[in-house]
Write a protein that holds these residues in place. Structure first.
Motif, PDB file in Angstrom:
ATOM      1  N   ASP A   1       0.882  -1.159   0.000  1.00 30.72           N
ATOM      2  CA  ASP A   1       0.000   0.000   0.000  1.00 30.72           C
ATOM      3  C   ASP A   1       0.923   1.213   0.000  1.00 30.72           C
ATOM      4  OD1 ASP A   1      -2.400  -1.390   0.133  1.00 30.72           O
ATOM      5  OD2 ASP A   1      -2.356  -1.485   2.305  1.00 30.72           O
TER       6      ASP A   1
ATOM      7  N   ARG B   1       1.042   5.516   0.076  1.00 37.04           N
ATOM      8  CA  ARG B   1       0.384   6.815   0.255  1.00 37.04           C
ATOM      9  C   ARG B   1       1.386   7.908  -0.068  1.00 37.04           C
ATOM     10  NH1 ARG B   1      -0.552   7.938   5.418  1.00 37.04           N
ATOM     11  NH2 ARG B   1       0.795   6.272   6.113  1.00 37.04           N
TER      12      ARG B   1
ATOM     13  N   TYR C   1       3.736   0.363   2.801  1.00 39.02           N
ATOM     14  CA  TYR C   1       3.409  -0.612   3.838  1.00 39.02           C
ATOM     15  C   TYR C   1       3.284  -1.985   3.172  1.00 39.02           C
ATOM     16  CZ  TYR C   1       1.194  -2.845   7.829  1.00 39.02           C
ATOM     17  OH  TYR C   1       0.920  -3.669   8.885  1.00 39.02           O
TER      18      TYR C   1
ATOM     19  N   GLN D   1       2.530  -5.826   3.884  1.00 42.62           N
ATOM     20  CA  GLN D   1       1.995  -6.814   4.832  1.00 42.62           C
ATOM     21  C   GLN D   1       2.604  -8.181   4.516  1.00 42.62           C
ATOM     22  OE1 GLN D   1      -0.429  -6.027   7.287  1.00 42.62           O
ATOM     23  NE2 GLN D   1       0.023  -8.052   8.072  1.00 42.62           N
TER      24      GLN D   1
ATOM     25  N   GLU E   1       7.490  -1.120   6.998  1.00 37.88           N
ATOM     26  CA  GLU E   1       7.073   0.242   6.695  1.00 37.88           C
ATOM     27  C   GLU E   1       8.297   0.998   6.198  1.00 37.88           C
ATOM     28  OE1 GLU E   1       3.627   0.619  10.131  1.00 37.88           O
ATOM     29  OE2 GLU E   1       5.621   1.401  10.542  1.00 37.88           O
TER      30      GLU E   1
ATOM     31  N   LEU F   1      -1.782  -1.923 -11.169  1.00 39.52           N
ATOM     32  CA  LEU F   1      -2.246  -1.102 -10.057  1.00 39.52           C
ATOM     33  C   LEU F   1      -2.894   0.167 -10.590  1.00 39.52           C
ATOM     34  CD1 LEU F   1       0.895  -1.306  -7.771  1.00 39.52           C
ATOM     35  CD2 LEU F   1      -1.142  -2.726  -7.681  1.00 39.52           C
TER      36      LEU F   1
END
Length: 111
Positions: free
Chosen positions: A17, A19, A34, A36, A79, A106
């Motif tokens: 992700d 931002r 980020y 996961q 992160e 994406l």
């Protein structure tokens, strides 16, 4: 080719992700990543995370702002922050992201 690496030469397959923030005058910006359960933290991996490398045909962008997140003593996420200090660095990062997004199907969603 556009890929993200945590150890040079080893591509991360988990899609993060991401931002973005940018100053109103365009003079600086930051990208927050980020991941996961990334490959780099898997039990089978014995890689040493040395940074985040954004690699494409123009070269390499490097960030040392990389942190592992642990939950109950187990690695859970990575992160990372990539800081852009000029409009030129922002443009270069966006060219990388366009290639990375196209390669991984994406989309971009403006907040």
């Amino acid at each position: 080719m556009a890929e993200i690496q945590f150890a040079q030469g080893v591509a991360e397959t988990v899609i993060p992700d991401i931002r973005l923030t940018r100053a109103r005058d365009g003079s600086s910006g930051q990208a927050f990543f980020y991941f996961q359960n990334p490959d780099a933290l898997s039990r089978e991996s014995n890689l040493q995370v040395t940074g985040m490398y954004l690699v494409d045909e123009e070269g390499e962008l490097v960030s040392r702002e990389v942190k592992a997140k642990f939950v109950n003593g187990q690695p859970e996420a990575i992160e990372a922050i990539y800081i852009m200090r000029s409009a030129e660095e922002w443009d270069r990062f966006m060219r990388f992201m366009e290639r990375y997004a196209e390669q991984n199907d994406l989309g971009f969603q403006k907040a």
